[in-house]
Design an enzyme around this catalytic site. Structure first.
Site, PDB file in Angstrom:
ATOM      1  CB  SER A 124       1.812  -0.408  -3.342  1.00 32.04           C
ATOM      2  OG  SER A 124       1.912  -1.564  -2.561  1.00 32.04           O
ATOM      3  CE1 TYR A 148       6.380  -1.939  -6.664  1.00 34.51           C
ATOM      4  CE2 TYR A 148       5.538  -2.701  -4.557  1.00 34.51           C
ATOM      5  CZ  TYR A 148       5.318  -2.235  -5.836  1.00 34.51           C
ATOM      6  OH  TYR A 148       4.035  -2.062  -6.286  1.00 34.51           O
ATOM      7  CE  LYS A 152       4.494   1.240  -7.223  1.00 31.68           C
ATOM      8  NZ  LYS A 152       4.027   1.706  -8.516  1.00 31.68           N
TER       9      LYS A 152
HETATM   10  P1  NAD Z   1       2.643  -5.394 -14.443  1.00 32.47           P
HETATM   11  O1  NAD Z   1       4.098  -5.686 -14.376  1.00 32.47           O
HETATM   12  O2  NAD Z   1       1.741  -6.449 -14.958  1.00 32.47           O
HETATM   13  O3  NAD Z   1       2.379  -4.048 -15.254  1.00 32.47           O
HETATM   14  C1  NAD Z   1       3.303  -2.990 -15.306  1.00 32.47           C
HETATM   15  C2  NAD Z   1       3.535  -2.660 -16.759  1.00 32.47           C
HETATM   16  O4  NAD Z   1       4.464  -1.577 -16.842  1.00 32.47           O
HETATM   17  C3  NAD Z   1       4.134  -3.826 -17.549  1.00 32.47           C
HETATM   18  O5  NAD Z   1       3.344  -4.064 -18.715  1.00 32.47           O
HETATM   19  C4  NAD Z   1       5.537  -3.366 -17.911  1.00 32.47           C
HETATM   20  O6  NAD Z   1       5.951  -3.874 -19.167  1.00 32.47           O
HETATM   21  C5  NAD Z   1       5.369  -1.852 -17.903  1.00 32.47           C
HETATM   22  N1  NAD Z   1       6.601  -1.090 -17.604  1.00 32.47           N
HETATM   23  C6  NAD Z   1       7.470  -1.271 -16.578  1.00 32.47           C
HETATM   24  N2  NAD Z   1       8.464  -0.374 -16.647  1.00 32.47           N
HETATM   25  C7  NAD Z   1       8.209   0.417 -17.739  1.00 32.47           C
HETATM   26  C8  NAD Z   1       8.878   1.511 -18.328  1.00 32.47           C
HETATM   27  N3  NAD Z   1      10.029   1.979 -17.833  1.00 32.47           N
HETATM   28  N4  NAD Z   1       8.333   2.082 -19.429  1.00 32.47           N
HETATM   29  C9  NAD Z   1       7.177   1.600 -19.954  1.00 32.47           C
HETATM   30  N5  NAD Z   1       6.503   0.556 -19.448  1.00 32.47           N
HETATM   31  C10 NAD Z   1       7.025  -0.028 -18.342  1.00 32.47           C
HETATM   32  O7  NAD Z   1       2.192  -4.963 -12.952  1.00 32.47           O
HETATM   33  P2  NAD Z   1       0.733  -4.696 -12.377  1.00 32.47           P
HETATM   34  O8  NAD Z   1       0.459  -5.724 -11.362  1.00 32.47           O
HETATM   35  O9  NAD Z   1      -0.213  -4.457 -13.476  1.00 32.47           O
HETATM   36  O10 NAD Z   1       1.014  -3.330 -11.601  1.00 32.47           O
HETATM   37  C11 NAD Z   1       0.742  -2.070 -12.158  1.00 32.47           C
HETATM   38  C12 NAD Z   1       1.163  -1.008 -11.174  1.00 32.47           C
HETATM   39  O11 NAD Z   1       0.487  -1.211  -9.945  1.00 32.47           O
HETATM   40  C13 NAD Z   1       2.659  -1.046 -10.861  1.00 32.47           C
HETATM   41  O12 NAD Z   1       3.131   0.281 -10.738  1.00 32.47           O
HETATM   42  C14 NAD Z   1       2.701  -1.749  -9.518  1.00 32.47           C
HETATM   43  O13 NAD Z   1       3.825  -1.354  -8.771  1.00 32.47           O
HETATM   44  C15 NAD Z   1       1.416  -1.282  -8.861  1.00 32.47           C
HETATM   45  N6  NAD Z   1       0.912  -2.214  -7.845  1.00 32.47           N
HETATM   46  C16 NAD Z   1       0.691  -3.522  -8.160  1.00 32.47           C
HETATM   47  C17 NAD Z   1       0.244  -4.393  -7.158  1.00 32.47           C
HETATM   48  C18 NAD Z   1       0.020  -5.859  -7.455  1.00 32.47           C
HETATM   49  O14 NAD Z   1      -0.075  -6.643  -6.509  1.00 32.47           O
HETATM   50  N7  NAD Z   1      -0.117  -6.271  -8.702  1.00 32.47           N
HETATM   51  C19 NAD Z   1      -0.005  -3.927  -5.863  1.00 32.47           C
HETATM   52  C20 NAD Z   1       0.209  -2.585  -5.592  1.00 32.47           C
HETATM   53  C21 NAD Z   1       0.661  -1.728  -6.593  1.00 32.47           C
HETATM   54  N1  UFG Z   2       2.209 -16.468   0.513  1.00 33.19           N
HETATM   55  C1  UFG Z   2       2.452 -17.808   0.748  1.00 33.19           C
HETATM   56  N2  UFG Z   2       3.047 -18.534  -0.248  1.00 33.19           N
HETATM   57  C2  UFG Z   2       3.407 -17.996  -1.450  1.00 33.19           C
HETATM   58  C3  UFG Z   2       3.150 -16.618  -1.672  1.00 33.19           C
HETATM   59  C4  UFG Z   2       2.553 -15.875  -0.661  1.00 33.19           C
HETATM   60  O1  UFG Z   2       2.150 -18.323   1.810  1.00 33.19           O
HETATM   61  O2  UFG Z   2       3.968 -18.704  -2.302  1.00 33.19           O
HETATM   62  C5  UFG Z   2       1.525 -15.665   1.560  1.00 33.19           C
HETATM   63  C6  UFG Z   2       2.352 -14.512   2.078  1.00 33.19           C
HETATM   64  O3  UFG Z   2       3.185 -14.912   3.128  1.00 33.19           O
HETATM   65  C7  UFG Z   2       1.239 -13.528   2.511  1.00 33.19           C
HETATM   66  C8  UFG Z   2       0.121 -13.794   1.511  1.00 33.19           C
HETATM   67  O4  UFG Z   2       0.368 -15.089   0.983  1.00 33.19           O
HETATM   68  O5  UFG Z   2       0.776 -13.855   3.792  1.00 33.19           O
HETATM   69  C9  UFG Z   2       0.070 -12.794   0.353  1.00 33.19           C
HETATM   70  O6  UFG Z   2       1.349 -12.717  -0.261  1.00 33.19           O
HETATM   71  P1  UFG Z   2       1.584 -12.018  -1.671  1.00 33.19           P
HETATM   72  O7  UFG Z   2       3.026 -12.194  -2.029  1.00 33.19           O
HETATM   73  O8  UFG Z   2       0.569 -12.492  -2.659  1.00 33.19           O
HETATM   74  O9  UFG Z   2       1.222 -10.489  -1.383  1.00 33.19           O
HETATM   75  P2  UFG Z   2       1.863  -9.445  -0.353  1.00 33.19           P
HETATM   76  O10 UFG Z   2       0.759  -9.027   0.576  1.00 33.19           O
HETATM   77  O11 UFG Z   2       3.101  -9.950   0.255  1.00 33.19           O
HETATM   78  O12 UFG Z   2       2.291  -8.244  -1.313  1.00 33.19           O
HETATM   79  C10 UFG Z   2       1.454  -7.763  -2.363  1.00 33.19           C
HETATM   80  C11 UFG Z   2       2.318  -7.257  -3.507  1.00 33.19           C
HETATM   81  C12 UFG Z   2       3.087  -6.043  -3.082  1.00 33.19           C
HETATM   82  C13 UFG Z   2       2.168  -5.017  -2.512  1.00 33.19           C
HETATM   83  C14 UFG Z   2       1.314  -5.592  -1.419  1.00 33.19           C
HETATM   84  C15 UFG Z   2       0.292  -4.594  -0.950  1.00 33.19           C
HETATM   85  O13 UFG Z   2       3.231  -8.254  -3.916  1.00 33.19           O
HETATM   86  O14 UFG Z   2       3.712  -5.491  -4.201  1.00 33.19           O
HETATM   87  O15 UFG Z   2       0.629  -6.748  -1.882  1.00 33.19           O
HETATM   88  O16 UFG Z   2      -0.426  -4.122  -2.037  1.00 33.19           O
HETATM   89  F1  UFG Z   2       2.894  -4.016  -1.998  1.00 33.19           F
END
Ligand code: NAD
Ligand code: UFG
Length: 336
Positions: A124, A148, A152
């Site tokens: 991330s 979190y 990572k």
């Molecule tokens: P998500 O929660 O939709 O998907 C993660 C999946 O992993 C879920 O289906 C959950 O049930 C499963 N899971 C969690 N713990 C587990 C375990 N111990 N064993 C088996 N399954 C398990 O999240 P996502 O948005 O699809 O994210 C996927 C990956 O990408 C995550 O590792 C997350 O940290 C990373 N990531 C997501 C974002 C974002 O903004 N969505 C940004 C950066 C990184």
């Molecule tokens: N924001 C609002 N109102 C809300 C939610 C978010 O104003 O209700 C704003 C935040 O302040 C920020 C922007 O929208 O300026 C984006 O916020 P998000 O929460 O959607 O995303 P972040 O950039 O904070 O974080 C996300 C994921 C993290 C990841 C990061 C970088 O949640 O897990 O992107 O990949 F680490």
């Protein structure tokens, strides 16, 4: 030979499964459904007309992992399973380190035991903490500001150490920026449990009438309109990046990190306007105080991924908002 996808019924994982199946790859999916639903498997099949092999299993369960590796011919792993809520991680650091780090350690041990060394890992942009400059390049300083992010960065370091220890390991660390949008079919997309933490799911729920208004966290940042700027990337573009990374790890040893973003930043108010245009709905909002731990501006320099993986995001903000709106209308109460 199959690709093992951990967390494959989650938001990003389900899109990765679709792209792998469409590319003709055999896959084996693991998920414990802690943040997703079995219905996603039916939806993946509906889109691809293929039924992925699935295990309801936890990556903390070493015996289950060994069984999965012994029952299948796996040559590569895309590891997405993990807990991802930043705020919750501050309240529950031990649960986050155990699930994400211990779970990953068990997975890497099971891979080594089975002789599987190709790994694409979901990292991330949070490993850059509050960035000192933008656009962010992969060699910029790494630090984390919440548990979190700590999980990572710890997993990245474990994987880097593995690559140094044995040249059999081939690893890509994919640092995602802000994935949004949904599959064009409207069958899979982000399905948050309860009130969303992230901007786009929240905006979509306001537009569909499930939430009254958006809180905009701060309008006094040094940005185009004072609101926070992020690099939003279509989840299908992101999923395609995994296939490119897989091609690379299947051929090349070592461990490399890649930013997966578009390289363009949008402010919160620009996102609200883009979503209103795509949906034809008004998104009510009010200005609220800054959210602790938020950076003013965060966007990627994605040129390393372009050069070394041959990957570039294709979809713009309009398509991201249109696909999210299509998914929201088709699933007004989510998938679960
Ligand atoms: P998500 O929660 O939709 O998907 C993660 C999946 O992993 C879920 O289906 C959950 O049930 C499963 N899971 C969690 N713990 C587990 C375990 N111990 N064993 C088996 N399954 C398990 O999240 P996502 O948005 O699809 O994210 C996927 C990956 O990408 C995550 O590792 C997350 O940290 C990373 N990531 C997501 C974002 C974002 O903004 N969505 C940004 C950066 C990184
Ligand atoms: N924001 C609002 N109102 C809300 C939610 C978010 O104003 O209700 C704003 C935040 O302040 C920020 C922007 O929208 O300026 C984006 O916020 P998000 O929460 O959607 O995303 P972040 O950039 O904070 O974080 C996300 C994921 C993290 C990841 C990061 C970088 O949640 O897990 O992107 O990949 F680490």
């Amino acid at each position: 030979m199959s690709v093992l996808v951990t967390g494959g019924t989650g938001y990003i994982g389900s899109h990765v499964c679709v792209e792998l199946l469409n590319a003709g790859r055999d896959i084996v999916v693991i998920d414990n459904f802690s943040n997703s639903s079995p219905k996603v498997l039916e939806r993946i099949t509906e889109i691809t007309k293929k039924e992925p092999k699935f295990y309801e299993a936890d990556i903390l369960d070493e015996a289950a992992l060994d069984k999965i590796f012994s029952e299948n011919k796996i040559d590569s792993v895309i590891h997405l399973a993990g807990l991802k809520a930043v705020g919750e991680s501050v309240q529950k650091p031990l649960e986050y380190y155990e699930n994400n780090v211990t779970g990953s350690l068990h997975l890497f041990c099971a891979m080594r035991k089975a002789g599987v060394y190709n790994m694409v890992f979901s990292s991330s942009a949070c490993v850059y903490g509050i960035p000192k400059r933008v656009p962010i390049v992969e060699t910029d300083p790494l630090h984390t500001i919440n548990p979190y992010g700590g999980t990572k960065l710890t997993i990245e370091r474990i994987l880097e150490d593995l690559a140094v220890s044995d040249s059999k390991w081939h690893i890509s660390l994919l640092r995602y920026f802000n994935p949004i949008g949904a599959h064009e079919s409207g069958l899979i997309g982000e399905d948050p449990n309860g009130i969303p933490n992230n901007l786009l799911p929240y905006v979509a729920q306001v537009a569909v009438g499930r939430l009254p208004y958006l809180n905009v966290f701060g309008n006094d940042y040094d940005t185009v309109d004072g609101t926070g700027v992020r690099d939003y990337i279509h989840v299908v573009d992101l999923a395609k990046g995994h296939l490119k990374a897989l091609d690379k790890v299947e051929k090349t040893p070592g461990c490399s990190a890649y930013n997966l973003g578009t390289g363009t930043g949008y402010s919160v108010l620009q996102i609200v306007a883009a979503f209103e245009k795509a949906s034809g709905k008004k998104v009510a909002y009010q200005i609220a105080p800054r959210r602790a731990g938020d950076a003013a501006t965060c966007y990627a320099d994605p040129s390393k991924a372009a050069k070394e993986l041959g990957w570039k995001a294709e979809f713009g903000i309009e398509k991201m908002c249109e696909d999210l709106w299509n998914f929201t209308q088709k699933n007004p109460n989510g998938i679960r």
